[in-house]
Each structure stands twice: as C-alpha cells, then as structure tokens.
Scaffold this active site. Structure first.
Site, PDB file in Angstrom:
ATOM      1  N   CYS A 280       0.783  -1.237   0.000  1.00  0.00           N
ATOM      2  CA  CYS A 280       0.000   0.000   0.000  1.00  0.00           C
ATOM      3  C   CYS A 280       0.813   1.285   0.000  1.00  0.00           C
ATOM      4  CB  CYS A 280      -0.937   0.008   1.208  1.00  0.00           C
ATOM      5  SG  CYS A 280      -2.038  -1.412   1.324  1.00  0.00           S
TER       6      CYS A 280
ATOM      7  N   HIS B 192      -2.232   6.757   4.582  1.00  0.00           N
ATOM      8  CA  HIS B 192      -1.134   5.791   4.730  1.00  0.00           C
ATOM      9  C   HIS B 192       0.201   6.311   4.199  1.00  0.00           C
ATOM     10  CE1 HIS B 192       0.020   1.226   4.813  1.00  0.00           C
ATOM     11  NE2 HIS B 192       0.431   1.891   5.884  1.00  0.00           N
TER      12      HIS B 192
END
Length: 466
Positions: free
Chosen positions: A79, A140
């Site tokens: 990610c 993130h």
C-alpha cells in the site's frame, strides 16, 4: 478562437478583450480528475477482468466506456510505497520510500516515517494551478502532523491517516483500525458502512465543487482486511461456501456500487465531458489474507510476480477517450501524476523528475510508439526489471529467474538457464539502477522480509473458480 486569429485582429482593446476571454474559456475547460483507488483488489475479481463470481456492472461500465490497459502496473506491491508513487509520479524508491509504513525500526528517525517532505504530490502541483483538491478515505503516507494530507496539497480531507479501518465503527479515542474519522470541513457523522460513507463523501465533494476545477482522490480501503461486509451483500453471495471468499465478494460488490454512485454524480452534475476518471488498485490481492484471486497472474500482494504489481487500470473521459479502447502497451501508476498535471495546464520540466509520462497523447494516437520500454521495481528482499516482454526477478536466496511475459503470462517457466546472456544483461542493468538509488528513509520489520520470501514459493490460483 485560435491565437493567430487574435493576433490578426486590429484594435488593441479588442485584441486584449478577446485574448482575456480565450484565457478564461481555457481555464473553464480544464478537466476535473477523479482517482479511484481500490485496496488489495485481486486482478481477476472484476467482471471485465474475467470474474465469474463477482458482479461489478459499474466498474465494467467505466471500462467499456473508456480505455483499459491490460498491462497496467503499480510501482510497489504494497500500500504505502505504491501510493507514494501514484501521488508523486516518481518511483518511490528514488526518494527512499521503499517500504510499507508499519512502525519505525531502531536506527531510523521517526520524523521521517512518511512521504518525504522533499516530494511534491499531484495535489501540490494542481493546487498551484487553481484546483480544489479533496481526499476521501485512506492516506497511509505518514501519521505525524507534518505528513498530514492537508499539508500535502489537499484542501479537504475526510478519512484516516493509517493503513486501514474497521468498516462499521470508530471510537473517539480509538487507535489503528478504530481511529476516529478526521474531517476539516464538517463534523463527521458516525460510520454506517465505511465504503458507503466514502461514496457519500465523494458524491458530496463533486456536487459542492462542480463549478471549480477539482481533483478528487477517492481512496477506498475495500477489499482490504478486516473482512467485514453488510448482511444484505453477504446474502447476494450466500452460494459461495468459503466464508472468507464470500465476504470478499460482498465487499467488492459494495465497492462497485459506490463507484457507480461517483459516476452517476459526475453525470448528474453535467461534468462527464470534462472529467477524467481513473480506476486502479494500489497492488494485487493478498490471496492469503482476503481470499482474492489474481488470475491469470501468479503471485500476490507483497511480491513482484505479476499478481503483486499488475492491477486493473481504467481511464475514462467521455468524448475524449474513445469508448472501448484496449491498450496492450505497458503503463504504470507513475503515469497518472504527469498526465493530470499536463492536462491541467502544467508544463513538465526536467527538475520535476517524473518517472511517468502523460498517457493521453498515446491513447489518442497523437504519439506513436509505447509510453515505456522498461520498468524497474525494488521492494525489500526482491528487485525486478522488465524490458520488452522479458522480466527478470532477483531474490536473495536463489539464482535470478527470467520470464517471457508474452509467451508465459502466468510466470510458470523460468527461462534463465537457457538464456544466460539475456539474464546476465538484465541483471547488470537492474544492478546498476539499484546501486544508484538512495538508502530507504525508514524500514519495516524484518519479519515481513521472511514472509515475503515465502510468498514466492506458494502455489496460486491461475484460473477463475467454477
């Protein structure tokens, strides 16, 4: 009216007036950008990529009415580094964002645990061009204040800075997947089902900014763990015996519903002719944790086999990108930032150091040839070079492996032993690139490296379920 006509007009005041009007018209015609990113989606789990189990009519419609890139890649198989590449248009290895964000290891400064401040995001670049930028969902790219999306070019943020979230709940003082939803433009309501809530916020953003040039980063966490679906969606897939697979299918279904809501909002606000919509996943599906299927590709999230880095890749722009376009040319998520920037009126300079290119001239046939001849990847224990149809993977505990993707899409036949010179040449190129990269600015835990190495030895499902 073109520039030559304007120059030819007599009368300075008339010329200035018309030139100003032309500039205003150009400003009004700058496209909006909607970047929809799924999280841990299996390549083979959409209708248009071959799924026989999951119905995704909205994403399929987006694909049918736009351009599909059958060789669409991301720059990392997990990610955070993948998203760093997407938002900067630069291979994240080139600025030390090699690893996933999951804590700071001894010897590293926690102040650097995020997308380096030296890097401009596409939101930064579009902000200088007068765009309104919104992020709905997952970030993130750093939890600390100096990494916050509102300091990285975004004007509005509804979401969470971590790598995932519970689908049904958050807590005022919660941490991790139960963290509270942040929002800088209103008091966020309680979560209902977070995929739906993100869809609602995206629709709201589009409606509120329909008169502005805008960039919307629709950053979904579906179908990332935890495996949580609504009761109604689970009932749609009750015929699937495997509980985890059943839940996964329901989660992808709900993602598709909300992609449809975004598409409908664009149409309802009269923006379809002036909005470029992109759909990708941040990496391949982690088959071992969410029961995704990357068929026909070998591998999964976390490794550099095709199943970890090749994702669904759609670009849709009504009346600009021809419907039904299918491109077999290799492209990469690094292309999105320079594409958006140049379409918004930005002028790419050498100091921008984009590793991607503007894809639109290639889609429209204005530039001959392929956007890229080769790609390089590096992630923790492995590195890859793809040149033409050849792909070489370098691992720490074995000889390099070599595949010809044109002949062996599922990477089943190692051709290195019978192509020693090709293997040596690619290994040398990969090594030279690797040595030129900086040291990572942070590292994930060593336990992840052993896990990733083991993933190369697993057997993966290469066909759709019956």
């Amino acid at each position: 009216m073109d520039f030559k006509t304007l120059v030819g007009l007599s009368g300075l005041s008339c010329c200035c007036f018309l030139h100003s009007a032309a500039q205003e018209n150009t400003l009004m015609q700058r496209p909006n950008f909607i970047l929809i990113v799924a999280d841990d989606l299996g390549y083979g789990d959409l209708g248009f990529t071959g799924s026989t189990q999951i119905k995704t009519p909205n994403i399929d419609r987006l694909a049918a009415n736009g351009a599909v890139f059958s060789q669409g890649y991301v720059s990392a198989p997990v990610c955070s580094p993948s998203r760093a590449g997407i938002l900067t248009g630069r291979n994240q290895v080139s600025f030390g964002h090699d690893n996933n964000i999951g804590g700071s290891q001894p010897g590293f400064d926690e102040a650097f645990l995020g997308l380096p401040l030296s890097e401009k995001t596409i939101a930064d670049r579009l902000h200088t061009l007068g765009y309104v930028n919104g992020l709905v969902g997952k970030w993130h790219l750093g939890d600390q204040p100096h990494f916050h999306p509102l300091k990285r070019g975004f004007d509005e943020f509804w979401g969470y800075t971590g790598g995932g979230h519970d689908y049904f709940a958050s807590e005022p003082d919660g941490r991790g997947y139960k963290s509270p939803i942040e929002c800088n433009y209103k008091e966020p309501s309680a979560i209902t089902y977070i995929t739906d809530d993100k869809g609602t916020e995206c629709v709201d953003f589009i409606g509120r900014h329909k008169d502005d040039p805008f960039f919307l980063f629709a950053s979904f966490n579906a179908p990332h763990t935890p495996m949580q679906a609504t009761k109604a969606d689970l009932e749609l897939y009750q015929h699937i015996e495997n509980k985890k697979r059943r839940t996964y299918c329901a989660m992808v279904h709900r993602l598709d519903v909300n992609v449809g809501r975004i598409m409908d909002a664009v149409e309802a606000n009269g923006l379809a002719d002036n909005t470029l919509i992109v759909f990708i996943s941040d990496n391949g599906g982690p088959t071992n944790s969410n029961a995704s299927i990357n068929a026909p590709f070998n591998g999964q999230k976390g490794i550099l086999l095709e199943g970890g880095i090749r994702t669904p890749f759609i670009m849709n722009w009504k009346n600009t990108i021809p419907e039904g376009t299918v491109s077999a040319d290799p492209v990469i998520s690094l292309d999105l930032a320079p594409t958006f920037f140049e379409l918004a009126g930005g002028k790419t300079k050498e100091e921008d150091q984009f590793d991607g290119v503007n894809l639109l001239p290639y889609i429209k046939g204005e530039i001959d040839g392929k956007p890229h001849d080769s790609f390089n990847w590096r992630f923790t224990i492995s590195a890859v070079i793809r040149e033409g149809d050849w792909k070489l993977i370098r691992l720490p505990d074995r000889f390099p492996v070599l595949y010809n993707l044109k002949e062996d899409l599922s990477e089943q036949h190692d051709l290195a032993p019978e192509n020693i010179e090709k293997t040596k040449a690619l290994l040398k190129k990969l090594g030279a690139w690797d040595l030129a990269q900086p040291h990572p600015v942070f590292l994930e835990g060593a336990e992840w490296r052993a896990n990733q190495l083991n993933l190369y030895d697993r057997t993966y499902q290469l066909s759709q379920p019956e």
